[in-house]
Enzyme design. Structure first.
Site, PDB file in Angstrom:
ATOM      1  N   CYS A 198      85.481  41.542   9.347  1.00  0.00           N
ATOM      2  CA  CYS A 198      86.261  42.647   8.658  1.00  0.00           C
ATOM      3  C   CYS A 198      86.025  43.209   7.211  1.00  0.00           C
ATOM      4  O   CYS A 198      85.475  42.432   6.454  1.00  0.00           O
ATOM      5  CB  CYS A 198      87.858  41.957   8.368  1.00  0.00           C
ATOM      6  SG  CYS A 198      88.743  42.705   7.580  1.00  0.00           S
ATOM      7  N   THR A 200      88.128  45.648   5.739  1.00  0.00           N
ATOM      8  CA  THR A 200      89.258  46.358   5.554  1.00  0.00           C
ATOM      9  C   THR A 200      89.706  46.514   4.035  1.00  0.00           C
ATOM     10  O   THR A 200      89.832  47.571   3.337  1.00  0.00           O
ATOM     11  CB  THR A 200      90.635  45.804   6.169  1.00  0.00           C
ATOM     12  OG1 THR A 200      90.553  45.830   7.512  1.00  0.00           O
ATOM     13  CG2 THR A 200      92.072  46.323   5.818  1.00  0.00           C
TER      14      THR A 200
END
Ligand code: 5GP
Length: 365
Positions: A198, A200
């Site tokens: 990830c 993000t």
């Protein structure tokens, strides 16, 4: 604008204190847990499993992995984009295996859950549930703070009133309670930005360290009769124990299973060592392969990596079970549910002695 001054903790900021124990051996602990809840019609429902879930990511949330882990008592969330025929075949196989072994029909299949987001058609879940009444379903969106997420939970709860719904992702107690109070048998799935595939946090600046997320969310979930699933951020078996210690009822893992031989995808040799491709579900690759391409308004929030193959999934499962058995013996927790009660954490500045960490491994070198 407001700043929350309290330091937010990750697994690396904590170690668990050993405690006086009445347990003499690792064989005295029980990793399997039975969850009970009342469904929308007031009927008692239950689910028995080792509450560790393979994440619904493309290379590991597969029928092959589901069959193996459910045999070992663990759970598997299937990746979102399987057609009805594939899911039907998997559930039929799991039911037949259980019946052939003289077990209840859903002994293995209750540990396997299909996944759905807010965009996918509900018909697949509906037809699957008609044929194989589902014990749990994963309702999965990257951002559980959008209004359509709650609408989707309500919609699935009507179609499958008996199922436990594992819904996320969120990282604050207020929204966990919102989700839980909207249904029955709800598990709030918690964690944003902590996953091994990830990005993000670097793309959006959003996220929260996972230990603090679980501590707040588990408390909020339990207060209103729900359950909490910690999703992502575990790099070691010790981290899984810490996630349970912080109060998680379930722990979802992606990267820890992604390097197993049984993960989907070709084996690629890099420096003569076997590797597999592992990618985040909002990476460009996942968007191209599974979602019909990326929309112009969005950006990749996932990594695409070749990671080393570390052995079979059964080795990973054995390692997880062994580590948890040992943790529970260290702190005197006979049942998995007792871990938070028996857990005192040290807040630490360093974790491991890395003196020889860069030396060649005895195996695979
Ligand atoms: P891991 O156990 O690998 O640390 O984390 C697994 C979790 O990462 C998944 O269950 C999911 O919640 C999250 N995840 C998977 N793919 C992506 C992605 O592409 N972007 C983001 N932000 N999170 C992802």
């Amino acid at each position: 604008m407001r700043i929350i001054e309290e330091t937010q903790l990750d697994f690396d900021d904590l170690l668990i204190s050993p405690k006086r124990s009445t347990l003499n051996s690792r064989s005295e602990v029980e990793l399997s847990r039975t969850f009970e809840w009342k469904d929308i019609n007031g009927n008692k429902q239950s689910l028995t499993c080792i509450p560790i879930i393979v994440a619904n990511m493309a290379t590991i949330g597969t029928p092959r992995i589901a069959k193996i882990v459910s045999k070992h008592g663990l759970m598997c969330a299937l990746e979102k984009h399987y057609p009805f025929e594939v899911l039907d075949e998997l559930y039929t196989d799991l039911e037949n295996i259980a019946l052939a072994e003289g077990l209840s029909k859903n002994f293995y299949s209750q540990k396997v859950m299909p996944s759905i987001g807010v965009k996918e058609d509900v018909d697949i879940i509906k037809h699957l549930n008609d044929k194989h009444p589902l014990k749990c379903i994963c309702i999965d969106v990257p951002n559980g703070y959008i209004p359509r997420f709650i609408d989707r939970i309500n919609e699935i709860a009507k179609i499958c009133p008996q199922a436990m719904l594992i819904c996320g992702n969120v990282v604050t107690g207020d929204i966990c309670q919102d989700i839980i109070l909207h249904g029955h048998g709800i598990v709030a799935k918690t964690g944003i930005g902590q996953g091994s595939a990830c990005i993000t946090r670097s793309k959006t600046g959003v996220g929260r360290p996972q230990a603090s997320t679980i501590i707040e969310c588990a408390d909020a979930c339990h207060q209103v009769g729900g359950f909490c699933c910690s999703d992502g951020g575990c790099k070691t078996v010790g981290d899984i124990g810490k996630a349970f210690g912080c109060g998680a009822d379930f722990v979802m893992l992606g990267g820890m299973f992604a390097g197993c031989e049984e993960a989907e995808g070709e084996t690629v040799y890099i420096d003569n060592k076997p590797h597999k491709l592992f990618y985040g579900m909002s990476s460009n690759l996942a968007q191209e392969r599974h979602f019909g391409g990326r929309r112009a308004s969005s950006t990749s929030e996932g990594r695409e990596k070749y990671i080393p193959i570390t052995g079979s999934i059964e080795d990973v499962i054995k390692d997880i079970k062994g580590g948890l058995n040992s943790l529970m013996t260290y702190i005197g927790a006979r049942k998995l549910k007792d871990i938070p009660k028996c857990c005192t954490f040290f807040k630490v500045n360093s974790q491991l002695n890395l003196k020889f960490a860069n030396c060649k491994d005895f195996k695979n070198n």
